[in-house]
Design a protein around this motif. Structure first.
Motif, short mmCIF file in Angstrom:
data_model
loop_
_atom_site.label_atom_id
_atom_site.label_comp_id
_atom_site.label_asym_id
_atom_site.label_seq_id
_atom_site.Cartn_x
_atom_site.Cartn_y
_atom_site.Cartn_z
N ALA A 142 -2.80 -5.21 0.26
CA ALA A 142 -3.44 -3.91 0.05
C ALA A 142 -2.40 -2.80 -0.05
N GLU A 143 -1.36 -2.90 0.76
CA GLU A 143 -0.28 -1.92 0.67
C GLU A 143 0.43 -2.03 -0.68
N GLU A 144 0.66 -3.25 -1.13
CA GLU A 144 1.40 -3.46 -2.38
C GLU A 144 0.61 -2.99 -3.60
N VAL A 145 -0.68 -3.36 -3.65
CA VAL A 145 -1.44 -3.05 -4.86
C VAL A 145 -1.76 -1.57 -4.99
N THR A 146 -1.64 -0.82 -3.90
CA THR A 146 -1.91 0.62 -3.99
C THR A 146 -0.66 1.44 -4.29
N GLU A 147 0.48 0.78 -4.42
CA GLU A 147 1.70 1.52 -4.78
C GLU A 147 1.53 2.28 -6.10
N PHE A 172 -1.20 3.34 -7.22
CA PHE A 172 -2.41 4.17 -7.07
C PHE A 172 -2.34 4.97 -5.77
N PRO A 173 -1.44 5.93 -5.66
CA PRO A 173 -1.29 6.66 -4.40
C PRO A 173 -2.56 7.36 -3.93
N ILE A 174 -3.44 7.74 -4.86
CA ILE A 174 -4.69 8.40 -4.47
C ILE A 174 -5.53 7.48 -3.60
N LEU A 175 -5.44 6.17 -3.81
CA LEU A 175 -6.21 5.23 -3.00
C LEU A 175 -5.68 5.17 -1.58
N ARG A 176 -4.39 5.32 -1.43
CA ARG A 176 -3.82 5.36 -0.07
C ARG A 176 -4.26 6.63 0.65
N GLU A 177 -4.29 7.73 -0.09
CA GLU A 177 -4.71 9.00 0.51
C GLU A 177 -6.16 8.94 0.98
N ARG A 178 -6.97 8.16 0.28
CA ARG A 178 -8.41 8.12 0.57
C ARG A 178 -8.84 6.76 1.11
N LYS A 179 -7.96 6.07 1.77
CA LYS A 179 -8.23 4.70 2.21
C LYS A 179 -9.44 4.60 3.12
N ASN A 180 -9.74 5.63 3.89
CA ASN A 180 -10.86 5.58 4.82
C ASN A 180 -12.14 6.19 4.27
N GLN A 181 -12.07 6.68 3.04
CA GLN A 181 -13.24 7.29 2.41
C GLN A 181 -14.15 6.22 1.82
N MET A 182 -15.47 6.43 1.85
CA MET A 182 -16.39 5.50 1.22
C MET A 182 -16.12 5.47 -0.29
N ALA A 183 -16.10 4.28 -0.85
CA ALA A 183 -15.77 4.12 -2.26
C ALA A 183 -16.75 4.85 -3.16
N GLY A 184 -18.00 4.96 -2.74
CA GLY A 184 -19.00 5.62 -3.56
C GLY A 184 -18.78 7.11 -3.72
N LEU A 185 -17.91 7.68 -2.89
CA LEU A 185 -17.62 9.12 -2.98
C LEU A 185 -16.42 9.41 -3.86
N LEU A 186 -15.76 8.38 -4.37
CA LEU A 186 -14.64 8.57 -5.29
C LEU A 186 -15.16 9.01 -6.66
N GLY A 220 -12.99 7.86 -12.22
CA GLY A 220 -11.64 7.37 -12.50
C GLY A 220 -11.02 6.71 -11.29
N GLU A 221 -11.26 7.29 -10.11
CA GLU A 221 -10.72 6.71 -8.87
C GLU A 221 -11.38 5.38 -8.57
N GLN A 222 -12.68 5.27 -8.85
CA GLN A 222 -13.36 3.99 -8.66
C GLN A 222 -12.81 2.93 -9.60
N GLN A 223 -12.48 3.33 -10.83
CA GLN A 223 -11.89 2.37 -11.77
C GLN A 223 -10.52 1.91 -11.27
N MET A 224 -9.73 2.83 -10.74
CA MET A 224 -8.44 2.46 -10.17
C MET A 224 -8.62 1.51 -8.98
N LEU A 225 -9.66 1.76 -8.17
CA LEU A 225 -9.94 0.89 -7.03
C LEU A 225 -10.33 -0.50 -7.51
N ALA A 226 -11.16 -0.57 -8.54
CA ALA A 226 -11.57 -1.88 -9.07
C ALA A 226 -10.36 -2.66 -9.60
N ILE A 227 -9.43 -1.96 -10.24
CA ILE A 227 -8.22 -2.62 -10.75
C ILE A 227 -7.34 -3.08 -9.60
N ALA A 228 -7.13 -2.20 -8.62
CA ALA A 228 -6.30 -2.56 -7.46
C ALA A 228 -6.92 -3.74 -6.70
#
Length: 232
Positions: A113-118, A120-134, A137-145
């Motif tokens: 998880a640490e490696e795949v978010t390199e 996608f820094p926005i995902l690290r910033e929002r790691k504790n946020q519910m995915a549905g609130l992204l 574009g951020e959800q697409q990045m999450l799906a790719i990661a």
């Protein structure tokens, strides 16, 4: 790496793919463009074992995979980022990532998880946020990661630009390009022909379930068919 040979896929009596053949070499970035309903998602689902082609063969690293189950293909190095992202909206960003590597030991999952978010820094910033609130574009990045959690050799992407603003489409494609530059082989299908062609090394044109064109990036851009149908 991936060789699709003359596959035909049906939904009941309706032919969704008719004799489609394509190949993706190791470390290539290949696009398939086509309008809505052309059969692009069916193509990826056929490759990933979600739908069984009635005819033809599919080879991954030289081995026949027509009868392989989806989870077996993931373990063999092929992963799909589905159309519509399909993140788990009520789970955190981090938990979504960990689910992508559910077959890995806990410590390894955290490491991945640490490696795949390199990228996608926005995902690290929002790691504790519910995915549905992204954002979309951020959800697409999450799906790719999340798909990268298994360290795939080849990544399949289904309509990564769908529902995104032009600015977010550019950002998502920029991240996909970074993954390709890091050595991931990519097969991408998209209605956004301009972005898909700019991204690819080679590409194919799919219409009504049939391949009607193929070529390098420059050949596709200069194609009268592509220009009149998608770039005009």
């Amino acid at each position: 790496m991936l060789n699709v040979q003359n596959i035909s896929t049906f939904y009941g009596q309706i032919c969704a793919l008719d004799g489609v053949s394509l190949h993706v070499n190791e470390k290539e970035a290949v696009s398939v463009i086509g309008a809505n309903g052309a059969g692009k998602s069916t193509l990826l689902k056929s490759i990933m074992g979600e739908i069984r082609p009635r005819n033809g063969t599919i080879l991954l690293s030289g081995k026949l995979i027509n009868s392989a189950k989806t989870f077996q293909l993931v373990s063999r190095g092929m992963t799909l980022v589905p159309e519509g992202r399909q993140v788990f909206p009520y789970l955190s960003v981090w938990d979504n990532l960990l689910l992508g590597g559910y077959t890995l030991p806990y410590t390894k999952r955290q490491q991945m998880a640490e490696e795949v978010t390199e990228p996608f820094p926005i995902l690290r910033e929002r790691k504790n946020q519910m995915a549905g609130l992204l954002s979309g574009g951020e959800q697409q990045m999450l799906a790719i990661a999340r798909a990268m959690m298994t360290s795939p050799k080849i990544l399949l992407l289904d309509e990564p630009s769908m529902g995104l603003s032009p600015k977010l489409v550019y950002e998502v494609y920029e991240k996909i390009s970074e993954l390709h530059q890091l050595g991931t082989t990519i097969l991408l299908v998209d209605q956004n022909a301009e972005m898909a062609i700019d991204f690819c090394i080679r590409g194919y044109v799919l219409m009504a379930g049939r391949l009607v064109g193929e070529g390098t990036k420059s050949e596709l851009k200069s194609s009268e068919l592509v220009h009149s149908s998608y770039l005009g």
